[in-house]
Design a protein around this motif. Structure first.
Motif, short mmCIF file in Angstrom:
data_model
loop_
_atom_site.label_atom_id
_atom_site.label_comp_id
_atom_site.label_asym_id
_atom_site.label_seq_id
_atom_site.Cartn_x
_atom_site.Cartn_y
_atom_site.Cartn_z
N ASP A 294 -11.95 6.67 16.21
CA ASP A 294 -12.14 5.29 16.63
C ASP A 294 -13.17 5.26 17.75
OD1 ASP A 294 -11.18 2.40 16.59
OD2 ASP A 294 -10.87 2.93 18.70
N ASN B 186 0.83 -1.20 0.00
CA ASN B 186 0.00 0.00 0.00
C ASN B 186 0.86 1.25 0.00
OD1 ASN B 186 -2.33 -1.46 0.07
ND2 ASN B 186 -2.65 -1.24 2.26
N CYS C 102 -9.38 8.97 7.26
CA CYS C 102 -9.40 7.57 6.84
C CYS C 102 -9.69 6.70 8.06
CB CYS C 102 -8.09 7.17 6.18
SG CYS C 102 -6.68 7.05 7.30
N ASN C 103 -9.80 5.40 7.82
CA ASN C 103 -9.99 4.43 8.89
C ASN C 103 -8.65 3.86 9.30
OD1 ASN C 103 -12.87 4.55 8.77
ND2 ASN C 103 -12.78 3.27 6.93
N LEU C 104 -8.58 3.38 10.52
CA LEU C 104 -7.35 2.78 11.02
C LEU C 104 -6.93 1.60 10.15
CD1 LEU C 104 -5.24 2.88 13.26
CD2 LEU C 104 -6.75 1.46 14.66
N GLN C 105 -7.90 0.81 9.69
CA GLN C 105 -7.61 -0.36 8.86
C GLN C 105 -6.95 0.04 7.54
OE1 GLN C 105 -10.51 0.46 10.17
NE2 GLN C 105 -11.29 -1.23 11.39
N ASP C 106 -7.25 1.24 7.06
CA ASP C 106 -6.66 1.71 5.79
C ASP C 106 -5.15 1.84 5.87
OD1 ASP C 106 -9.20 1.96 4.66
OD2 ASP C 106 -9.39 4.07 5.21
N VAL D 106 -2.92 -0.07 7.41
CA VAL D 106 -2.14 -1.30 7.57
C VAL D 106 -1.14 -1.41 6.41
CG1 VAL D 106 -2.23 -3.83 7.60
CG2 VAL D 106 -3.93 -2.49 8.86
N SER E 298 0.46 2.01 11.48
CA SER E 298 -0.53 1.37 12.36
C SER E 298 0.14 0.79 13.61
CB SER E 298 -1.34 0.31 11.61
OG SER E 298 -0.51 -0.63 11.00
N SER E 299 1.38 0.31 13.49
CA SER E 299 2.11 -0.17 14.67
C SER E 299 2.42 0.99 15.62
CB SER E 299 3.43 -0.83 14.26
OG SER E 299 3.19 -1.95 13.46
N ASN F 271 6.14 1.43 10.85
CA ASN F 271 4.83 1.21 10.28
C ASN F 271 3.83 2.08 11.03
OD1 ASN F 271 2.14 -0.39 10.54
ND2 ASN F 271 3.11 -1.15 8.69
N SER G 65 -0.73 1.84 17.58
CA SER G 65 -0.95 0.84 18.62
C SER G 65 0.00 1.05 19.79
CB SER G 65 -0.77 -0.55 18.02
OG SER G 65 -0.90 -1.53 18.99
#
Length: 197
Positions: A59, A2, A36-40, A42, A143-144, A141, A147
């Motif tokens: 969220d 991505n 955007c969404n968090l899943q986007d 990744v 998303s990491s 990354n 988290s």
């Protein structure tokens, strides 16, 4: 893999994430704010994030903090800045402590954190606000990083609760050593280590 792209021309602006076009909330000559969404995110690396782009993510679980429901992401000076935002009306707050007191206790704990900074805050308004900023270097990354930052903020919140209410014993601690370490020992040791430095 991505990629995230900011496409600009004289009469057109778009933010593309893989095959998806993101909604643009605001733009200026210096920035473009999209959501955007968090899943986007990744698989998206900080290095691939355009400098001018600011991303806003919401969220419903507050990134597991149940307090900071929005994060704004931007890249500045070769670092990724994650600003977690708590913006809650006093009217709907139902908790053991008043909202201003609670947020003030969290803010005070930031002094003992090496990686969390205070963004802005307003505890006087009927909508209380506190933002916390965590920065990351390349390579990482996205998303990491979100988290990891939310875990740091959860620890900060737990430490603030301990400072407000003192230690409260849960029967689960007798059977679950990991829970005891996570909720009691780790926050206390973090606080004690930073106080004695």
């Amino acid at each position: 893999m991505n990629k995230i792209q900011l496409v600009e021309s004289e009469d057109y602006i778009a933010v593309l994430l893989a095959e998806k076009e993101l909604s643009i909330l605001d733009c200026d000559k210096d920035y473009v704010l999209a959501e955007c969404n968090l899943q986007d995110l990744v698989g998206i690396e900080i290095i691939d994030f355009p400098e001018k782009l600011h991303l806003e993510i919401h969220d419903s679980k507050g990134f597991e903090t149940y307090l900071f429901y929005e994060v704004q992401i931007k890249k500045m000076d070769c670092k990724m800045s994650l600003e977690f935002i708590c913006h809650i009306p006093n009217k709907y707050w139902d908790h053991k402590w008043g909202l201003a007191t609670y947020l003030e206790a969290i803010k005070k704990q930031v002094a003992f954190s090496e990686s969390i900074k205070i963004g802005d805050f307003d505890f006087e308004d009927t909508w209380k606000r506190l933002s916390l900023i965590v920065e990351y270097d390349f390579p990482n990354n996205i998303s990491s990083c979100i988290s990891d930052a939310s875990n740091q903020i959860k620890t900060l919140i737990k430490t603030a609760e301990i400072s407000l209410g003192g230690f409260v014993w849960k029967n689960e601690y007798e059977q679950d050593e990991m829970l005891f370490c996570k909720e009691i020992l780790t926050p206390l040791l973090h606080h004690d280590y930073r106080c004695n430095r």
